[in-house]
Design an enzyme around this catalytic site. Structure first.
Site, short mmCIF file in Angstrom:
data_model
loop_
_atom_site.label_atom_id
_atom_site.label_comp_id
_atom_site.label_asym_id
_atom_site.label_seq_id
_atom_site.Cartn_x
_atom_site.Cartn_y
_atom_site.Cartn_z
N GLY A 37 0.84 -1.21 0.00
CA GLY A 37 0.00 0.00 0.00
C GLY A 37 0.86 1.25 0.00
N ARG A 78 19.70 10.41 -4.08
CA ARG A 78 20.69 11.50 -3.92
C ARG A 78 21.84 11.08 -3.02
NH1 ARG A 78 17.25 17.17 -4.45
NH2 ARG A 78 16.72 16.76 -6.63
N THR A 137 4.47 2.18 6.10
CA THR A 137 3.06 1.79 6.07
C THR A 137 2.33 2.78 6.97
OG1 THR A 137 1.35 0.30 6.93
CG2 THR A 137 3.56 -0.08 7.76
N ASP A 164 -0.02 2.15 8.63
CA ASP A 164 -0.50 1.42 9.82
C ASP A 164 0.53 1.40 10.96
OD1 ASP A 164 -2.75 0.89 8.39
OD2 ASP A 164 -2.29 -1.21 8.01
N GLY A 202 -9.52 13.74 20.65
CA GLY A 202 -10.34 13.72 21.86
C GLY A 202 -11.58 12.85 21.71
N ILE A 253 -8.67 8.36 1.95
CA ILE A 253 -8.14 9.73 2.09
C ILE A 253 -7.01 9.76 3.11
CG2 ILE A 253 -10.20 11.03 1.37
CD1 ILE A 253 -10.58 11.65 4.40
N ARG A 290 -4.56 7.77 3.26
CA ARG A 290 -3.28 7.38 2.64
C ARG A 290 -2.75 8.41 1.65
NH1 ARG A 290 -3.65 1.03 1.33
NH2 ARG A 290 -3.58 1.67 -0.81
O1 F6P Z 1 -1.62 0.55 3.99
C1 F6P Z 1 -2.22 -0.26 4.95
C2 F6P Z 1 -3.68 -0.32 4.71
O2 F6P Z 1 -4.03 1.00 4.63
C3 F6P Z 1 -4.58 -1.02 5.71
O3 F6P Z 1 -4.90 -0.31 6.85
C4 F6P Z 1 -5.77 -1.33 4.86
O4 F6P Z 1 -6.57 -2.32 5.37
C5 F6P Z 1 -5.13 -1.70 3.58
O5 F6P Z 1 -3.95 -0.96 3.49
C6 F6P Z 1 -5.99 -1.57 2.39
O6 F6P Z 1 -5.25 -1.33 1.23
P1 F6P Z 1 -5.52 -1.97 -0.21
O7 F6P Z 1 -6.97 -1.80 -0.49
O8 F6P Z 1 -4.66 -1.17 -1.10
O9 F6P Z 1 -5.13 -3.40 -0.15
#
Ligand code: F6P
Length: 324
Positions: A11, A25, A126, A128, A186, A255, A257
């Site tokens: 991802g 670089r 990532t 995550d 919060g 959004i 990502r």
């Molecule tokens: O990049 C990690 C992540 O955003 C996870 O949280 C999510 O479940 C997954 O990728 C989904 O990504 P894709 O649809 O590209 O496999």
């Protein structure tokens, strides 16, 4: 002259371009040529290579996504395709492969190295933040900020209508994003897969909060716990006799990502990229650059997959203590 290849895999995450730029670089600074591989392991198998120069990576530091494109490539699980990948690398006289990826990508790269004796250097990314062996992965800060800003907006409408809002954030297997979004926005309740929170406690908390005069609530849920839709429906059922202003849900999705990386992601990606090249020059191989106690270090690639990285219990307690 030495030659390295670099690819982005899995991802996408904001800050990938900053890492690519730093690798290219820094390599150039040390007289090393860099070849970019398009579409991650897919491009490695299909030999989609293109030379990268300090000039060609100009103007990308602040751009989201990845100029090299990325993919999840199931064929890389098969040895014959890993062999093809190594043949392609060797045919271009490439000495090492830099993989900007997460634990799944590192697992594939590690196999390639073990089976065909090809040096790998990993750079963790990532949104995550769940790669074992490093405190930080590129993209996490931007994703948390994207989600926090969205929750701030949802709060405005939630307050105005005195509603309960369930907001789903990414994290298929982990709660790092949800936890930091919960703390920074919060949220009244934050649900993450690592520390389960019983349903009756959620219901009680919402009722208590309502009785105390707080007429709206925000629940942040990691997608790895359940979907926002399911949770909203379950809560609707359990709270149907209460005079609440209604329950709504919102899935933040992709959004999180996208967008321009924060300063933190640009800086850490730059540090990781530079250090990755320097570790390689020092003779390291099959390692991942990592963050430990705020410092850049290295970890064996073999420890980065198959192990669970868990958020601190203290942070989970924090998010619960700071809510009404
Ligand atoms: O990049 C990690 C992540 O955003 C996870 O949280 C999510 O479940 C997954 O990728 C989904 O990504 P894709 O649809 O590209 O496999």
């Amino acid at each position: 002259m030495k030659r390295i290849a670099v690819l982005t895999s899995g991802g996408d995450a904001p800050g990938l371009n900053a890492a690519i730029r730093a690798v290219v670089r820094t390599a150039s600074y040390y007289n090393i040529e860099t070849i970019g591989v398009k579409r991650g392991f897919k491009g490695l198998i299909e030999k989609e290579f293109e030379p990268l120069t300090p000039r060609s990576v100009g103007g990308i530091l602040g751009r989201g996504g990845t100029i090299l494109l990325t993919a999840r490539e199931p064929r890389f699980k098969e040895k014959e395709f890993r062999q093809k990948a190594v043949e392609n690398l060797k045919s271009e006289n490439i000495d090492a492969l830099f993989v900007i990826g997460g634990n799944g990508s590192f697992q594939g790269a590690y196999l390639l190295s073990k089976e065909f004796d090809f040096p790998i250097i990993g750079i963790p990314k990532t949104i995550d933040n769940d790669t074992f062996g490093t405190e930080y992965t590129i993209g996490f800060d931007t994703a948390v900020n994207n989600a926090m800003e969205a929750v701030d907006k949802i709060r405005d409408t939630g307050m105005s209508h005195e509603r309960i809002f369930v907001v789903e954030v990414m994290g298929r297997k982990s709660g790092f994003i949800a936890l930091d979004v919960g703390i920074s926005s919060g949220a009244d309740i934050t649900l993450i897969p690592e520390y389960p929170f019983p349903l009756h406690v959620i219901v009680q908390k919402l009722k208590k909060s309502y009785e105390s005069g707080k007429k709206f609530s925000i629940i942040v849920v990691a997608e790895g716990v359940t979907s926002a839709k399911t949770l909203a429906e379950v809560l609707e059922h359990y709270l149907k006799d209460e005079d609440l202003g209604g329950i709504r849900y919102s899935v933040l999705g992709y959004i999180q990502r996208g967008g321009s990386p924060t300063a933190k992601d640009r800086i850490i990606a730059s540090r990781f990229g530079k250090k990755a090249v320097e570790y390689y020059l020092e003779g390291e191989r099959d390692i991942m650059v990592a963050m430990e106690n705020g410092k850049i270090t290295k970890k064996p690639l073999s420890i980065t997959f198959g192990k669970i990285k868990k958020p601190e219990l203290e942070d989970f307690e924090l998010v619960n203590i700071l809510t009404l």
